[in-house]
Design a protein around this motif. Sequence first.
Motif, PDB file in Angstrom:
ATOM      1  N   ALA A  97     -48.936 -15.386 -10.078  1.00  0.00           N
ATOM      2  CA  ALA A  97     -50.142 -16.259  -9.419  1.00  0.00           C
ATOM      3  C   ALA A  97     -49.910 -17.283  -8.549  1.00  0.00           C
ATOM      4  CB  ALA A  97     -50.459 -16.918 -11.045  1.00  0.00           C
ATOM      5  N   PRO A  98     -50.631 -17.521  -7.453  1.00  0.00           N
ATOM      6  CA  PRO A  98     -50.460 -18.251  -6.310  1.00  0.00           C
ATOM      7  C   PRO A  98     -50.614 -19.684  -6.637  1.00  0.00           C
ATOM      8  CG  PRO A  98     -52.581 -16.943  -5.970  1.00  0.00           C
ATOM      9  CD  PRO A  98     -51.920 -16.571  -7.060  1.00  0.00           C
ATOM     10  N   PRO A  99     -49.638 -20.674  -6.297  1.00  0.00           N
ATOM     11  CA  PRO A  99     -49.886 -21.835  -6.351  1.00  0.00           C
ATOM     12  C   PRO A  99     -50.881 -22.531  -5.278  1.00  0.00           C
ATOM     13  CG  PRO A  99     -47.655 -21.436  -5.376  1.00  0.00           C
ATOM     14  CD  PRO A  99     -48.335 -20.211  -5.617  1.00  0.00           C
ATOM     15  N   PRO A 100     -51.545 -23.665  -5.412  1.00  0.00           N
ATOM     16  CA  PRO A 100     -52.343 -24.175  -4.304  1.00  0.00           C
ATOM     17  C   PRO A 100     -52.011 -23.958  -2.894  1.00  0.00           C
ATOM     18  CG  PRO A 100     -52.499 -25.610  -6.399  1.00  0.00           C
ATOM     19  CD  PRO A 100     -51.283 -24.618  -6.629  1.00  0.00           C
ATOM     20  N   ARG A 101     -52.576 -24.028  -2.089  1.00  0.00           N
ATOM     21  CA  ARG A 101     -52.023 -23.639  -0.506  1.00  0.00           C
ATOM     22  C   ARG A 101     -51.105 -24.872  -0.145  1.00  0.00           C
ATOM     23  NH1 ARG A 101     -49.979 -23.877   3.415  1.00  0.00           N
ATOM     24  NH2 ARG A 101     -50.476 -22.899   5.614  1.00  0.00           N
ATOM     25  N   GLN A 102     -51.956 -26.113  -0.471  1.00  0.00           N
ATOM     26  CA  GLN A 102     -51.314 -27.231  -0.136  1.00  0.00           C
ATOM     27  C   GLN A 102     -49.769 -27.917  -0.637  1.00  0.00           C
ATOM     28  OE1 GLN A 102     -54.151 -26.977  -1.805  1.00  0.00           O
ATOM     29  NE2 GLN A 102     -54.563 -28.743  -2.843  1.00  0.00           N
ATOM     30  N   LEU A 103     -49.331 -26.810  -1.611  1.00  0.00           N
ATOM     31  CA  LEU A 103     -47.848 -26.964  -2.246  1.00  0.00           C
ATOM     32  C   LEU A 103     -47.041 -26.175  -1.467  1.00  0.00           C
ATOM     33  CD1 LEU A 103     -48.620 -26.688  -6.112  1.00  0.00           C
ATOM     34  CD2 LEU A 103     -48.498 -28.630  -4.699  1.00  0.00           C
ATOM     35  N   ALA A 104     -47.483 -25.651  -0.176  1.00  0.00           N
ATOM     36  CA  ALA A 104     -46.598 -24.874   0.643  1.00  0.00           C
ATOM     37  C   ALA A 104     -45.290 -25.430   1.154  1.00  0.00           C
ATOM     38  CB  ALA A 104     -47.510 -23.768   1.808  1.00  0.00           C
ATOM     39  N   LEU A 105     -45.863 -26.469   1.803  1.00  0.00           N
ATOM     40  CA  LEU A 105     -44.812 -27.537   2.619  1.00  0.00           C
ATOM     41  C   LEU A 105     -43.757 -28.071   1.572  1.00  0.00           C
ATOM     42  CD1 LEU A 105     -43.747 -28.444   5.071  1.00  0.00           C
ATOM     43  CD2 LEU A 105     -45.274 -30.459   5.166  1.00  0.00           C
ATOM     44  N   PRO A 106     -44.226 -28.670   0.520  1.00  0.00           N
ATOM     45  CA  PRO A 106     -43.310 -29.354  -0.451  1.00  0.00           C
ATOM     46  C   PRO A 106     -42.354 -28.389  -0.982  1.00  0.00           C
ATOM     47  CG  PRO A 106     -45.574 -29.636  -1.330  1.00  0.00           C
ATOM     48  CD  PRO A 106     -45.910 -29.270   0.095  1.00  0.00           C
ATOM     49  N   ILE A 107     -43.034 -27.037  -1.637  1.00  0.00           N
ATOM     50  CA  ILE A 107     -42.017 -25.970  -1.999  1.00  0.00           C
ATOM     51  C   ILE A 107     -41.143 -25.569  -1.218  1.00  0.00           C
ATOM     52  CG2 ILE A 107     -42.233 -23.795  -2.916  1.00  0.00           C
ATOM     53  CD1 ILE A 107     -44.700 -24.492  -4.508  1.00  0.00           C
ATOM     54  N   THR A 108     -41.610 -25.278   0.159  1.00  0.00           N
ATOM     55  CA  THR A 108     -40.721 -24.577   0.849  1.00  0.00           C
ATOM     56  C   THR A 108     -39.725 -25.774   1.571  1.00  0.00           C
ATOM     57  OG1 THR A 108     -42.242 -25.208   2.974  1.00  0.00           O
ATOM     58  CG2 THR A 108     -42.134 -22.815   2.242  1.00  0.00           C
ATOM     59  N   SER A 109     -40.067 -27.152   1.580  1.00  0.00           N
ATOM     60  CA  SER A 109     -39.084 -28.232   1.845  1.00  0.00           C
ATOM     61  C   SER A 109     -38.071 -28.244   0.740  1.00  0.00           C
ATOM     62  CB  SER A 109     -39.737 -29.476   2.074  1.00  0.00           C
ATOM     63  OG  SER A 109     -40.888 -29.282   3.332  1.00  0.00           O
ATOM     64  N   ARG A 110     -38.357 -27.992  -0.454  1.00  0.00           N
ATOM     65  CA  ARG A 110     -37.536 -28.255  -1.549  1.00  0.00           C
ATOM     66  C   ARG A 110     -36.365 -27.110  -1.533  1.00  0.00           C
ATOM     67  NH1 ARG A 110     -34.536 -30.920  -4.683  1.00  0.00           N
ATOM     68  NH2 ARG A 110     -33.792 -29.949  -6.557  1.00  0.00           N
ATOM     69  N   ILE A 111     -36.797 -25.993  -1.280  1.00  0.00           N
ATOM     70  CA  ILE A 111     -36.019 -24.915  -1.132  1.00  0.00           C
ATOM     71  C   ILE A 111     -34.951 -25.197   0.111  1.00  0.00           C
ATOM     72  CG2 ILE A 111     -35.731 -22.216  -0.570  1.00  0.00           C
ATOM     73  CD1 ILE A 111     -38.358 -21.958  -1.923  1.00  0.00           C
ATOM     74  N   LYS A 112     -35.613 -25.621   1.076  1.00  0.00           N
ATOM     75  CA  LYS A 112     -34.458 -26.136   2.246  1.00  0.00           C
ATOM     76  C   LYS A 112     -33.561 -27.107   1.872  1.00  0.00           C
ATOM     77  CE  LYS A 112     -36.685 -25.915   6.422  1.00  0.00           C
ATOM     78  NZ  LYS A 112     -37.536 -26.069   7.407  1.00  0.00           N
ATOM     79  N   VAL A 113     -34.048 -28.188   0.987  1.00  0.00           N
ATOM     80  CA  VAL A 113     -33.154 -29.197   0.493  1.00  0.00           C
ATOM     81  C   VAL A 113     -32.001 -28.735  -0.083  1.00  0.00           C
ATOM     82  CG1 VAL A 113     -32.919 -31.292  -0.916  1.00  0.00           C
ATOM     83  CG2 VAL A 113     -34.896 -30.879   0.824  1.00  0.00           C
ATOM     84  N   LEU A 114     -32.158 -27.781  -0.973  1.00  0.00           N
ATOM     85  CA  LEU A 114     -31.545 -26.987  -2.081  1.00  0.00           C
ATOM     86  C   LEU A 114     -30.297 -26.212  -1.054  1.00  0.00           C
ATOM     87  CD1 LEU A 114     -33.567 -25.593  -4.935  1.00  0.00           C
ATOM     88  CD2 LEU A 114     -31.897 -27.419  -5.034  1.00  0.00           C
TER      89      LEU A 114
END
Length: 563
Positions: A225-242
């Motif tokens: 189930a897709p999350p809201p479009r505006q979460l794309a940047l914070p989610i990908t940024s979180r992965i990049k931080v990890l």
Amino acid sequence: MFPTHSPAIYEFLREQRLVDLAQLDALNEEHKATGKPLADVVVDLGIIEKSALLTKIADHLGYDYLPDMPRQFPGDAIAALTGKLARGYAVMPFRADAASIDLLAADPFNSHLVDDLTFALGRSVRLFLADPDKVDVQIKQHYGEDDASMDELLHEISTGEFTQDESKLSEHDIETMAEQTPIIRFVNLVLGQAIRDKASDIHFEPFEHEFKIRYRIDGALYEMAPPPRQLALPITSRIKVLANLNIAERRIPQDGRIKITLAGRQVDLRVSTLPTQFGESVVLRVLDQSAVQLDITQLGMPPDVFAGINDIIRRPNGIFIVTGPTGSGKTTTLYSGLRIINTPDLKILTAEDPVEYEIEGLMQVPVNPLVGLTFASALRSFLRQDPDVIMVGEIRDLETAQISIQASLTGHLVLSTLHTNDAAGAITRLIDMGVEPFLIASTLEAVLAQRLVRRVCPHCKIAYEPPESLLAPLGITRASVGERSFSYGRGCGHCNQTGYRGRLGIYEWLRMSEAVRDLVVQRAPTLVIRQKALEQGMRTLRDDGLRAIFDGHTTIEEVTKYT
């Protein structure tokens, strides 16, 4: 499933002398290689009966053992514990009052359990040991799985915080968004679900109006189930931080790695980012030691192929090549072979791009072309390290091929992979690279071509008679099939309604005979070499696929697709 704290279980089994020490060490190695809890390995082999083991663990730790689940779990006891605590500590409450609570524990070896829960609940905690599988069922039944909290979490995230113009955000703004608790929890949930479902890859894909998350399970992609479009940047940024990547750099691809503990075990994730029209696409390759089957006997290999590989990997010198497209399990097969011969009297070196699974006893080198460490340069250095066996991740160029041959001629066994469609094609590929045919003929011992096909789910498998139209692409007729049956999966909860669960290999085994070597020296075309191998008993991938179909392991559609 039994507790995963293997050092505690290992020490317990050793102290209690429940398993012969030499056998215990061998079983512990299997646990490390497969990720399967040590106690499960011991029980599955019938060394000790499950309830007897649980009774001894309870006596050892001073807890009561409940062989049967309580008939009911009172509401006040369940309400005393949150789902997060129940799932996190693997405990199920079955009795509670204002001052105390009684809990069934799936993992009594967790030394922090009583102290942590006493502090969190403000009551005295008493633990009782029960069958871990039954405790897990009760926790899921009464508190739900983590998926249940996915909707709650998305609801909890205040989307207003993520609606700013991305182009105007500073690096600090992006980092702040990536460190928000709901984003951290969401990413952990997505990764945890992927690990539980035994996904091999997780795709985060931004589009103009949506943000998709997809898992690859048994080779097929499934959308969450897709999350809201505006979460794309914070989610990908979180992965990049990890992954310790540069979160401010979104114009060029980046690669990294994440080591994270999920569901009680450490999992490696290989991270790749790619700038696209609507943001960064991120793909995580899951390198979960327990999800990959590194036991060569469990790969669905025919006995003659298994015997042939077993013979080749014990030779003092020569080259053994595994071939097939990306994702066909080539590296897994080579790892499995190395595990068999990984003994203290052999020095084994590997050059990989990257090192996917860390195996104790092997010297594993990740190649890095950016600093000049290529397969060829690593191989050249290997020859000065006094190895017995060398594994090269892939023969990509003439230089790597020539050094591999040189290593073989000077008394080393070399294992490697190539990207070709069939076994005979590997010989032609080496000649096309510029390798002299007489060198191939004198060093190459065998080629294994392989594919991975999905297994029919054993829980919903049924027999059926396929129409002639399905049989035709395989080159067989209803009459030639005779009494042999076909199977497919109807779809059930165990396989997410797909009809498939897990994968198995199909194989084409080409052993270099004198006749084949003569053809190689004569620069014979692939078709001629293939025909000679078939005359000498080689089974094609298609034929081995038919074996898997008639054994009830896979379907006509899978074999047609991959051969």
